[in-house]
Design a protein around this motif. Structure first.
Motif, PDB file in Angstrom:
ATOM      1  N   GLU A  55       0.831  -1.212   0.000  1.00  0.00           N
ATOM      2  CA  GLU A  55       0.000   0.000   0.000  1.00  0.00           C
ATOM      3  C   GLU A  55       0.863   1.259   0.000  1.00  0.00           C
ATOM      4  O   GLU A  55       0.370   2.361  -0.197  1.00  0.00           O
ATOM      5  CB  GLU A  55      -0.902   0.019   1.240  1.00  0.00           C
ATOM      6  N   VAL A  56       2.170   1.081   0.280  1.00  0.00           N
ATOM      7  CA  VAL A  56       3.059   2.239   0.368  1.00  0.00           C
ATOM      8  C   VAL A  56       3.795   2.407  -0.959  1.00  0.00           C
ATOM      9  O   VAL A  56       4.458   1.473  -1.421  1.00  0.00           O
ATOM     10  CB  VAL A  56       4.079   2.073   1.514  1.00  0.00           C
ATOM     11  N   LYS A  57       3.644   3.605  -1.551  1.00  0.00           N
ATOM     12  CA  LYS A  57       4.378   3.866  -2.791  1.00  0.00           C
ATOM     13  C   LYS A  57       5.763   4.386  -2.427  1.00  0.00           C
ATOM     14  O   LYS A  57       5.911   5.219  -1.547  1.00  0.00           O
ATOM     15  CB  LYS A  57       3.636   4.920  -3.626  1.00  0.00           C
ATOM     16  N   GLY A  58       6.797   3.908  -3.104  1.00  0.00           N
ATOM     17  CA  GLY A  58       8.156   4.375  -2.827  1.00  0.00           C
ATOM     18  C   GLY A  58       8.684   3.828  -1.516  1.00  0.00           C
ATOM     19  O   GLY A  58       8.251   2.769  -1.045  1.00  0.00           O
ATOM     20  N   ASP A  59       9.635   4.577  -0.912  1.00  0.00           N
ATOM     21  CA  ASP A  59      10.239   4.106   0.340  1.00  0.00           C
ATOM     22  C   ASP A  59       9.214   4.086   1.464  1.00  0.00           C
ATOM     23  O   ASP A  59       8.305   4.907   1.504  1.00  0.00           O
ATOM     24  CB  ASP A  59      11.397   5.030   0.743  1.00  0.00           C
ATOM     25  N   VAL A  60       9.379   3.115   2.369  1.00  0.00           N
ATOM     26  CA  VAL A  60       8.490   3.028   3.531  1.00  0.00           C
ATOM     27  C   VAL A  60       9.182   3.732   4.695  1.00  0.00           C
ATOM     28  O   VAL A  60      10.170   3.249   5.231  1.00  0.00           O
ATOM     29  CB  VAL A  60       8.209   1.560   3.906  1.00  0.00           C
ATOM     30  N   LYS A  61       8.653   4.914   5.038  1.00  0.00           N
ATOM     31  CA  LYS A  61       9.271   5.690   6.107  1.00  0.00           C
ATOM     32  C   LYS A  61       8.523   5.419   7.409  1.00  0.00           C
ATOM     33  O   LYS A  61       7.301   5.546   7.460  1.00  0.00           O
ATOM     34  CB  LYS A  61       9.187   7.176   5.736  1.00  0.00           C
ATOM     35  N   ILE A  62       9.245   5.018   8.432  1.00  0.00           N
ATOM     36  CA  ILE A  62       8.594   4.676   9.697  1.00  0.00           C
ATOM     37  C   ILE A  62       9.211   5.465  10.851  1.00  0.00           C
ATOM     38  O   ILE A  62      10.422   5.480  11.032  1.00  0.00           O
ATOM     39  CB  ILE A  62       8.704   3.165   9.995  1.00  0.00           C
ATOM     40  N   THR A  63       8.344   6.142  11.604  1.00  0.00           N
ATOM     41  CA  THR A  63       8.788   6.860  12.797  1.00  0.00           C
ATOM     42  C   THR A  63       7.906   6.421  13.970  1.00  0.00           C
ATOM     43  O   THR A  63       6.845   5.837  13.766  1.00  0.00           O
ATOM     44  CB  THR A  63       8.652   8.393  12.616  1.00  0.00           C
ATOM     45  N   PRO A  64       8.336   6.711  15.200  1.00  0.00           N
ATOM     46  CA  PRO A  64       7.460   6.368  16.332  1.00  0.00           C
ATOM     47  C   PRO A  64       6.191   7.220  16.294  1.00  0.00           C
ATOM     48  O   PRO A  64       6.134   8.214  15.561  1.00  0.00           O
ATOM     49  CB  PRO A  64       8.294   6.734  17.573  1.00  0.00           C
ATOM     50  N   LEU A  65       5.185   6.875  17.095  1.00  0.00           N
ATOM     51  CA  LEU A  65       3.980   7.704  17.198  1.00  0.00           C
ATOM     52  C   LEU A  65       4.399   9.142  17.493  1.00  0.00           C
ATOM     53  O   LEU A  65       5.280   9.360  18.333  1.00  0.00           O
ATOM     54  CB  LEU A  65       3.067   7.182  18.317  1.00  0.00           C
ATOM     55  N   PRO A  66       3.794  10.121  16.802  1.00  0.00           N
ATOM     56  CA  PRO A  66       4.256  11.501  16.933  1.00  0.00           C
ATOM     57  C   PRO A  66       4.035  12.091  18.328  1.00  0.00           C
ATOM     58  O   PRO A  66       3.099  11.713  19.038  1.00  0.00           O
ATOM     59  CB  PRO A  66       3.379  12.261  15.924  1.00  0.00           C
ATOM     60  N   HIS A  67       4.907  13.032  18.657  1.00  0.00           N
ATOM     61  CA  HIS A  67       4.724  13.913  19.809  1.00  0.00           C
ATOM     62  C   HIS A  67       4.694  13.223  21.158  1.00  0.00           C
ATOM     63  O   HIS A  67       4.064  13.702  22.107  1.00  0.00           O
ATOM     64  CB  HIS A  67       3.467  14.768  19.632  1.00  0.00           C
ATOM     65  N   LEU A  68       5.317  12.069  21.250  1.00  0.00           N
ATOM     66  CA  LEU A  68       5.513  11.450  22.562  1.00  0.00           C
ATOM     67  C   LEU A  68       7.022  11.349  22.759  1.00  0.00           C
ATOM     68  O   LEU A  68       7.768  11.250  21.791  1.00  0.00           O
ATOM     69  CB  LEU A  68       4.905  10.038  22.597  1.00  0.00           C
ATOM     70  N   PRO A  69       7.482  11.347  24.011  1.00  0.00           N
ATOM     71  CA  PRO A  69       8.916  11.130  24.223  1.00  0.00           C
ATOM     72  C   PRO A  69       9.295   9.742  23.695  1.00  0.00           C
ATOM     73  O   PRO A  69       8.492   8.809  23.762  1.00  0.00           O
ATOM     74  CB  PRO A  69       9.068  11.181  25.746  1.00  0.00           C
ATOM     75  N   VAL A  70      10.494   9.636  23.104  1.00  0.00           N
ATOM     76  CA  VAL A  70      10.914   8.352  22.563  1.00  0.00           C
ATOM     77  C   VAL A  70      11.749   7.616  23.603  1.00  0.00           C
ATOM     78  O   VAL A  70      12.639   8.186  24.217  1.00  0.00           O
ATOM     79  CB  VAL A  70      11.719   8.558  21.265  1.00  0.00           C
ATOM     80  N   VAL A  71      11.439   6.343  23.817  1.00  0.00           N
ATOM     81  CA  VAL A  71      12.234   5.511  24.726  1.00  0.00           C
ATOM     82  C   VAL A  71      13.453   4.999  23.958  1.00  0.00           C
ATOM     83  O   VAL A  71      14.595   5.160  24.384  1.00  0.00           O
ATOM     84  CB  VAL A  71      11.401   4.334  25.273  1.00  0.00           C
TER      85      VAL A  71
END
Lengths: 264, 133
Positions: free
Chosen positions: A106-122
């Motif tokens: 379902e993703v066109k091109g590169d699959v960019k993945i980040t953590p859920l936005p606007h929460l501190p990252v562990v």
């Protein structure tokens, strides 16, 4: 003021490139957000080239493939791999969703993945959910009654049960607390410490309309607050992002309607 | 209530804060009612401005001095400024996190809209009572 830009040490940099071991016809690039609390480095996007013939069809299959075969330090949450535990919520291709329910094709091109936005990252793709969990505790998501406990189950008519489950299984009780909705909401981004956010308000609604719960009025009293409830400006990102097709925006609107009704 | 950086407090205490303010519904309702009321009022205002193009000062004041126009103009001003006051309050609450700054801003803009509203209504009444037949 609300903070609109990232601090210097949070700017995402270009990371490492990991070419696939076996080239094939179905190659796909995955850009994964990496950050570790153990060093002083800025976050970065690591590039993983994956031969799709060597892994399953979902985004979760791809990142499990990376962890198993390429870089075992990649950190993310996952458990049931079938969209019922809510652990693998992350931002994929600019949209919050569950990695296990998101087909790679379902993703066109590169699959960019980040953590859920606007929460501190562990670490890497793992966000710190302690504030949303505390907010869930604050609405007391359990049945509250004054009537003496019966000697058997508390009965509920099928119609009343349907209010919780929905005729299509998409009622408020279907929420798996993945927080895709809350972390897609701009109001929750700016005021996440005071606004309860769509996930918690959906769960508050779930107890408000439970025919067996006897604390409806108290629950509404606790919610009536310019920040807890009325930071919702009907942006509808919550309903758009819900991987279970639930409708938190409608639940919030229903809570607001009950507030009007309560005033007589 | 501000926690200093050294307080050790639980997440639940943090999110519960000072508890619910027990208001918000009134503001929400007022915002919607004034929004709906502004539909006919704005249509009337736009229609009037359109029709009054090129008229002289005397013709305009005579128009505004008619009871119907004066009343509609006052309702338009009241409704618009009240709605603007409610709307800008929401924006300030959304984006200004510092409590002291937020409170000063909220009080100041409320006073601003009241002063502006009183000034405009006074002007309309002055024209209505002095220029009328």
């Amino acid at each position: 003021m609300a903070q609109f830009t990232l601090p210097k040490n949070s700017k995402v940099q270009k990371g490492n490139h990991f070419p696939a071991e076996n080239q094939g016809e179905n190659m796909k690039n995955f850009k994964l957000y990496r950050w570790s609390p153990d060093d002083e480095d800025n976050p970065r996007y690591d590039d993983f080239e994956i031969n799709l013939d060597e892994c399953g069809p979902m985004v979760l299959d791809a990142i499990i493939h990376v962890k198993d075969k390429v870089d075992s330090t990649l950190t993310f949450r996952r458990s049931c791999r079938e969209g019922i535990c809510g652990s693998c919520a992350m931002n994929i291709d600019g949209r919050n969703t569950l990695a296990c329910l998101k087909p790679i094709n379902e993703v066109k091109g590169d699959v960019k993945i980040t953590p859920l936005p606007h929460l501190p990252v562990v670490k890497d793709l793992v966000p710190d959910l302690s504030v949303p969990y505390a907010q869930l505790a604050s609405i007391q998501p359990w049945m509250k009654t004054e009537t003496e406990a019966p000697t058997r189950e508390r009965l509920q008519s099928p119609e009343d049960a349907e209010k919780l489950n929905g005729s299509d299984g998409k009622g408020p009780a279907g929420c798996i607390l993945c927080f895709c909705c809350s972390t897609s909401c701009p109001s929750y981004w700016w005021n996440g410490d005071k606004f309860l956010g769509p996930a918690i308000l959906l769960n508050a609604w779930r107890w408000i309309i439970d025919s067996r719960d006897e604390a409806t009025g108290e629950r509404l009293d606790e919610l009536e607050d310019p920040f807890k409830l009325y930071r919702c400006h009907t942006i509808m990102n919550c309903t758009n992002s819900c991987p279970k097709d639930l409708n938190p925006a409608k639940a919030i609107a229903e809570v607001k309607k009950l507030m009007v009704q309560k005033q007589g | 209530m501000k926690q200093n950086n050294h307080s050790i407090i639980s997440d639940v205490k943090k999110v519960k804060g000072l508890g619910s303010a027990h208001h918000g519904n009134g503001h929400w309702m007022a915002q919607r009612i004034t929004a709906i009321a502004s539909i006919p009022l704005v249509l009337w205002a736009v229609y009037s401005v359109f029709n009054l193009q090129g008229v002289s000062y005397l013709e305009f004041t005579a128009w505004l001095a008619s009871p119907l126009n004066a009343i509609l103009a006052i309702l338009f001003v009241l409704n618009t400024f009240y709605h603007a006051s409610l709307g800008t309050q929401v924006i300030v609450e959304d984006y200004i996190a510092n409590f002291v700054f937020r409170k000063i801003k909220l009080i100041a803009q409320k006073l601003f809209f009241i002063a502006l509203g009183v000034a405009v209504i006074f002007s309309i009444l002055k024209i209505a009572f002095t220029m009328g037949i």
